[in-house]
Write an enzyme that holds these catalytic residues in place. Structure first.
Site, PDB file in Angstrom:
ATOM      1  CB  SER A 344      -0.963   0.005   1.193  1.00  0.00           C
ATOM      2  OG  SER A 344      -0.282  -0.234   2.401  1.00  0.00           O
ATOM      3  CG  HIS A 374      -0.793  -5.244   1.948  1.00  0.00           C
ATOM      4  ND1 HIS A 374      -0.061  -5.124   3.100  1.00  0.00           N
ATOM      5  CD2 HIS A 374      -0.863  -3.973   1.429  1.00  0.00           C
ATOM      6  CE1 HIS A 374       0.291  -3.859   3.283  1.00  0.00           C
ATOM      7  NE2 HIS A 374      -0.191  -3.135   2.282  1.00  0.00           N
ATOM      8  CG  HIS A 420       6.259  -9.201   7.552  1.00  0.00           C
ATOM      9  ND1 HIS A 420       7.191  -8.354   6.998  1.00  0.00           N
ATOM     10  CD2 HIS A 420       5.156  -8.451   7.775  1.00  0.00           C
ATOM     11  CE1 HIS A 420       6.675  -7.145   6.914  1.00  0.00           C
ATOM     12  NE2 HIS A 420       5.431  -7.174   7.373  1.00  0.00           N
ATOM     13  NE  ARG A 429       2.927  -4.111  12.240  1.00  0.00           N
ATOM     14  CZ  ARG A 429       2.768  -4.169  10.915  1.00  0.00           C
ATOM     15  NH1 ARG A 429       2.214  -3.138  10.270  1.00  0.00           N
ATOM     16  NH2 ARG A 429       3.143  -5.222  10.220  1.00  0.00           N
ATOM     17  CG  ASP A 475      -2.949  -8.275   9.040  1.00  0.00           C
ATOM     18  OD1 ASP A 475      -3.439  -7.189   9.393  1.00  0.00           O
ATOM     19  OD2 ASP A 475      -2.205  -8.393   8.055  1.00  0.00           O
TER      20      ASP A 475
HETATM   21  N1  NMX Z   1       1.262 -19.927   5.381  1.00  0.00           N
HETATM   22  C1  NMX Z   1       1.631 -20.795   4.411  1.00  0.00           C
HETATM   23  N2  NMX Z   1       2.663 -20.583   3.593  1.00  0.00           N
HETATM   24  C2  NMX Z   1       3.375 -19.477   3.778  1.00  0.00           C
HETATM   25  C3  NMX Z   1       3.082 -18.557   4.785  1.00  0.00           C
HETATM   26  C4  NMX Z   1       1.962 -18.810   5.601  1.00  0.00           C
HETATM   27  N3  NMX Z   1       1.576 -17.971   6.555  1.00  0.00           N
HETATM   28  N4  NMX Z   1       3.980 -17.538   4.733  1.00  0.00           N
HETATM   29  C5  NMX Z   1       4.805 -17.828   3.700  1.00  0.00           C
HETATM   30  N5  NMX Z   1       4.443 -18.990   3.115  1.00  0.00           N
HETATM   31  C6  NMX Z   1       5.004 -19.604   1.944  1.00  0.00           C
HETATM   32  C7  NMX Z   1       4.859 -18.684   0.750  1.00  0.00           C
HETATM   33  O1  NMX Z   1       3.556 -18.778   0.211  1.00  0.00           O
HETATM   34  C8  NMX Z   1       5.962 -19.175  -0.155  1.00  0.00           C
HETATM   35  O2  NMX Z   1       5.503 -20.362  -0.750  1.00  0.00           O
HETATM   36  P1  NMX Z   1       5.877 -20.726  -2.288  1.00  0.00           P
HETATM   37  O3  NMX Z   1       7.370 -20.728  -2.358  1.00  0.00           O
HETATM   38  O4  NMX Z   1       5.269 -22.061  -2.506  1.00  0.00           O
HETATM   39  O5  NMX Z   1       5.280 -19.642  -3.126  1.00  0.00           O
HETATM   40  C9  NMX Z   1       7.058 -19.544   0.823  1.00  0.00           C
HETATM   41  O6  NMX Z   1       6.397 -19.739   2.088  1.00  0.00           O
HETATM   42  C10 NMX Z   1       8.112 -18.466   0.989  1.00  0.00           C
HETATM   43  O7  NMX Z   1       7.475 -17.256   1.339  1.00  0.00           O
HETATM   44  P2  NMX Z   1       8.242 -16.163   2.246  1.00  0.00           P
HETATM   45  O8  NMX Z   1       9.469 -15.760   1.508  1.00  0.00           O
HETATM   46  O9  NMX Z   1       8.425 -16.689   3.613  1.00  0.00           O
HETATM   47  O10 NMX Z   1       7.176 -15.010   2.333  1.00  0.00           O
HETATM   48  P3  NMX Z   1       6.873 -13.845   1.300  1.00  0.00           P
HETATM   49  O11 NMX Z   1       7.774 -12.710   1.591  1.00  0.00           O
HETATM   50  O12 NMX Z   1       6.864 -14.365  -0.090  1.00  0.00           O
HETATM   51  O13 NMX Z   1       5.367 -13.498   1.668  1.00  0.00           O
HETATM   52  C11 NMX Z   1       3.559 -13.056   3.112  1.00  0.00           C
HETATM   53  C12 NMX Z   1       5.035 -12.816   2.852  1.00  0.00           C
HETATM   54  C13 NMX Z   1       3.126 -12.154   4.239  1.00  0.00           C
HETATM   55  C14 NMX Z   1       2.754 -12.712   1.861  1.00  0.00           C
HETATM   56  C15 NMX Z   1       3.339 -14.524   3.493  1.00  0.00           C
HETATM   57  O14 NMX Z   1       4.040 -14.810   4.673  1.00  0.00           O
HETATM   58  C16 NMX Z   1       1.891 -14.901   3.647  1.00  0.00           C
HETATM   59  O15 NMX Z   1       1.244 -15.227   2.645  1.00  0.00           O
HETATM   60  N6  NMX Z   1       1.334 -14.836   4.892  1.00  0.00           N
HETATM   61  C17 NMX Z   1      -0.061 -15.060   5.118  1.00  0.00           C
HETATM   62  C18 NMX Z   1      -0.875 -13.839   4.708  1.00  0.00           C
HETATM   63  C19 NMX Z   1      -0.663 -12.702   5.677  1.00  0.00           C
HETATM   64  O16 NMX Z   1      -0.727 -12.855   6.878  1.00  0.00           O
HETATM   65  N7  NMX Z   1      -0.439 -11.501   5.135  1.00  0.00           N
HETATM   66  C20 NMX Z   1      -0.348 -10.298   5.965  1.00  0.00           C
HETATM   67  C21 NMX Z   1       1.022  -9.641   5.967  1.00  0.00           C
HETATM   68  C22 NMX Z   1       1.014  -8.415   6.851  1.00  0.00           C
HETATM   69  N8  NMX Z   1       0.183  -7.332   6.306  1.00  0.00           N
HETATM   70  O17 NMX Z   1      -0.630  -6.808   6.959  1.00  0.00           O
HETATM   71  O18 NMX Z   1       0.341  -6.972   5.137  1.00  0.00           O
HETATM   72  C1  MLT Z   2       2.342  -3.642   6.466  1.00  0.00           C
HETATM   73  O1  MLT Z   2       2.005  -3.188   7.553  1.00  0.00           O
HETATM   74  O2  MLT Z   2       2.364  -2.947   5.443  1.00  0.00           O
HETATM   75  C2  MLT Z   2       2.617  -5.114   6.370  1.00  0.00           C
HETATM   76  O3  MLT Z   2       3.181  -5.601   7.529  1.00  0.00           O
HETATM   77  C3  MLT Z   2       3.321  -5.536   5.115  1.00  0.00           C
HETATM   78  C4  MLT Z   2       4.718  -5.105   4.916  1.00  0.00           C
HETATM   79  O4  MLT Z   2       5.330  -4.395   5.695  1.00  0.00           O
HETATM   80  O5  MLT Z   2       5.279  -5.541   3.871  1.00  0.00           O
END
Ligand code: NMX
Ligand code: MLT
Length: 540
Positions: A344, A374, A420, A429, A475
């Site tokens: 964002s 996100h 993350h 947080r 979250d």
């Molecule tokens: N559950 C299952 N798989 C996960 C999770 C999770 N919570 N977190 C990461 N992975 C997987 C990810 O999908 C990826 O799989 P693949 O290689 O098959 O594509 C692998 O682990 C490596 O990912 P990372 O490098 O650890 O994480 P990345 O930086 O790509 O993504 C998020 C970060 C936040 C998108 C990821 O951790 C996620 O999808 N979390 C769950 C959704 C979430 O809580 N998002 C909110 C973030 C905070 N916000 O407010 O924005």
């Molecule tokens: C945020 O607050 O924007 C989330 O934690 C995602 C991020 O920092 O990449």
């Protein structure tokens, strides 16, 4: 002027300073007198012709404008006075201005003083160190969503993978300790954080109160914004309705008007400041309208002039319990900013680099926030937790919970609220929300389930072998707190995140314009290009 069309769904505040000292103000300088006379005259004309509610909204807004002009005038007069050193010849009103208000209370004046210093600093950095390398870009980074690639200037906050966010150098516990609160030992007032993000300084309570008052004065939303939302089906996602409202607010952009008139680059930050503060002031009204429209009787709850930003938002949503107001203050403070690379913030910054005004930037940012990886993750978390309860009950054992987590993962889904892009430890947080829960709702069954998840999920994600951060993020916790106080509608949660993020994104946009940051335009390459490049690199 746009605010002439403001309708009853506006707030506004009575500028007692202005009323008390209007005589001195009228006498302080010829320009001020002319401006004030014309404003009062135009108000009286309006008040005769328009309906009462329009007049009240206009009067409140006009008076707040006067108060702002007044404070800025004060700042200019103070500086002039020190330069000329003419203490004895200044009239009573000027002496009053210096002792009673001064530029200290006016955020705009504070920024005006800070901006030249920062411009110089950046110029020096560029000329002396412009060629210093900040690391190497690898193919992994290009293919991996630019993780670890430093490529943005973002002044308001900085994220450390182990420690979490620091707002202008202050951690969340430090903000909780240092920023003014609504009550002793209470949660920080988001207005204080806004001041900190913009100036880098911890504000006094008087400064925060002045900013609260200014924001209330700007909290006026024209009827066409609500009509734009009303054009959507009630079933539209709350983020779609909220984003539509923000786009409709754009009609009031001061930056767009100033740009059309040919404002010079050196002054871009001023209408950006106007838009940014108005946007921050107005989004809670739009957000609460969306809530009332979808989930309640559609009645609009007006701004309460006795309340601060967070308290007001809570009451406009229909929650008057003091604990919920405290939660809202904490919630808005901690979700506001997370350095510049998150989807964002980066979107807002990118769109702003084209000189799009703050409303356009923020509407774009909201569309990124609405994605499930996100901001929408806060909705996903509560829905997922409720699905756990539906299937296994509130008193689920840890073994059952493990099975449920594996079922989610084996179904090809992520566990929402964990992981993350940057953080490698528990999100602070999350921790501060957990502390809030331990203080206010330790017996809540869903909070206890969240606590169990904290024990169960990280080892499972670690076992997966690919997840870089198995720990909970912001979250994972927010939904159960809101749910406890009666805000149970999970699909609405990302709107709350959005209201808060307006503070961080808009603060940085003001600095983007003040520092004259350029159009963002990174280079992209094709797979062919990368393969050729790598093969050549291997051969040499
Ligand atoms: N559950 C299952 N798989 C996960 C999770 C999770 N919570 N977190 C990461 N992975 C997987 C990810 O999908 C990826 O799989 P693949 O290689 O098959 O594509 C692998 O682990 C490596 O990912 P990372 O490098 O650890 O994480 P990345 O930086 O790509 O993504 C998020 C970060 C936040 C998108 C990821 O951790 C996620 O999808 N979390 C769950 C959704 C979430 O809580 N998002 C909110 C973030 C905070 N916000 O407010 O924005
Ligand atoms: C945020 O607050 O924007 C989330 O934690 C995602 C991020 O920092 O990449």
């Amino acid at each position: 002027m746009s605010y002439l069309r403001a309708d009853k769904r506006g707030g506004g505040t009575k500028p007692s300073l202005f009323l008390k000292h209007r005589r001195s103000l009228f006498l302080s300088s010829p320009q001020t007198s002319v401006f004030l006379f014309s404003l009062v005259f135009s108000f009286r004309r309006r008040a005769k012709g328009g309906d009462l509610q329009q007049s009240v909204a206009f009067k409140n807004h006009a008076f707040s404008k006067c108060a702002m002009v007044f404070l800025r005038g004060v700042s200019a007069l103070s500086r002039l006075r020190s330069r000329l050193n003419q203490q004895s010849s200044l009239c009573d009103s000027v002496r009053w201005l210096q002792t009673q208000s001064s530029s200290d209370l006016d955020l705009h004046s504070q920024l005006k003083e800070l901006i030249p210093e920062q411009q110089e600093r950046l110029k020096k950095l560029k000329s002396e160190h412009g060629k210093v390398q900040l690391g190497n870009i690898t193919v992994d980074m290009v293919l991996g969503g630019m993780r670890g690639m430093t490529g943005l200037l973002w002044e308001t906050s900085l994220l450390d993978p182990e420690e979490g966010i620091r707002f202008r150098g202050l951690s969340i516990p430090e903000c909780q300790k240092l920023l003014p609160a609504a009550k002793p030992d209470g949660e920080p007032l988001p207005e204080g954080l806004l001041w900190l993000l913009l100036t880098g300084k911890v504000p006094s309570k008087a400064q925060v109160d002045a900013l609260s008052q200014e924001l209330r004065g700007r909290a006026v939303v024209p009827d066409y914004v609500f009509k734009a939302i009303d054009a959507l089906p009630v079933s539209a996602h709350p983020m779609t309705q909220f984003g539509t409202g923000v786009m409709a607010l754009q009609v009031q952009s001061e930056f767009q008007k100033a740009y059309e008139k040919g404002i010079p680059k050196s002054k871009y930050w001023e209408p950006t400041y106007e838009d940014a503060l108005s946007l921050i002031a107005r989004v809670p009204l739009v957000a609460s309208y969306v809530y009332q429209r979808i989930y309640k009787d559609g009645k609009f709850i007006a701004v309460d002039n006795s309340l601060d930003y967070g308290g007001n938002f809570s009451q406009m949503l229909g929650f008057n319990c003091p604990q919920m107001q405290e939660l809202m203050r904490l919630y808005i403070t901690i979700h506001s900013d997370h350095e510049g690379g998150n989807v964002s913030a980066h979107t807002g910054h990118l769109v702003g680099s084209a000189l799009s005004d703050p409303y356009l930037c923020f509407a774009a940012a909201l569309n990124g926030l609405a994605g499930p990886l996100h901001g929408l993750a806060n909705q996903e978390v509560l829905l997922w937790i409720k699905s756990v309860v539906d299937e296994c009950g509130e008193n689920i054992s840890k073994e059952q919970l493990k099975d449920y987590v594996w079922k989610t993962l084996n179904g090809g889904k992520v566990v929402p609220g964990f992981g993350h892009g940057v953080l490698r430890k528990t999100d602070p947080r999350y921790t501060c929300q957990r502390e809030f829960a331990l203080k206010h709702l330790p017996e809540d069954p869903l909070f206890q389930l969240v606590s169990k998840l904290y024990e169960v999920v990280p080892p499972i994600l670690t076992e997966l072998g690919k997840v870089k951060n198995p720990w909970p993020n912001v979250d994972a916790h927010s939904g159960v707190l809101l749910n406890h106080f009666g805000l149970t509608e999970a699909r609405y949660y990302t709107v709350l995140f959005g209201v808060s993020r307006s503070i961080g994104i808009c603060s940085q946009l003001i600095w983007d314009r003040a520092l004259g940051l350029p159009l963002e335009r990174p280079k992209s390459v094709t797979t062919d290009w990368l393969e050729n490049y790598c093969n050549k690199a291997k051969a040499t």
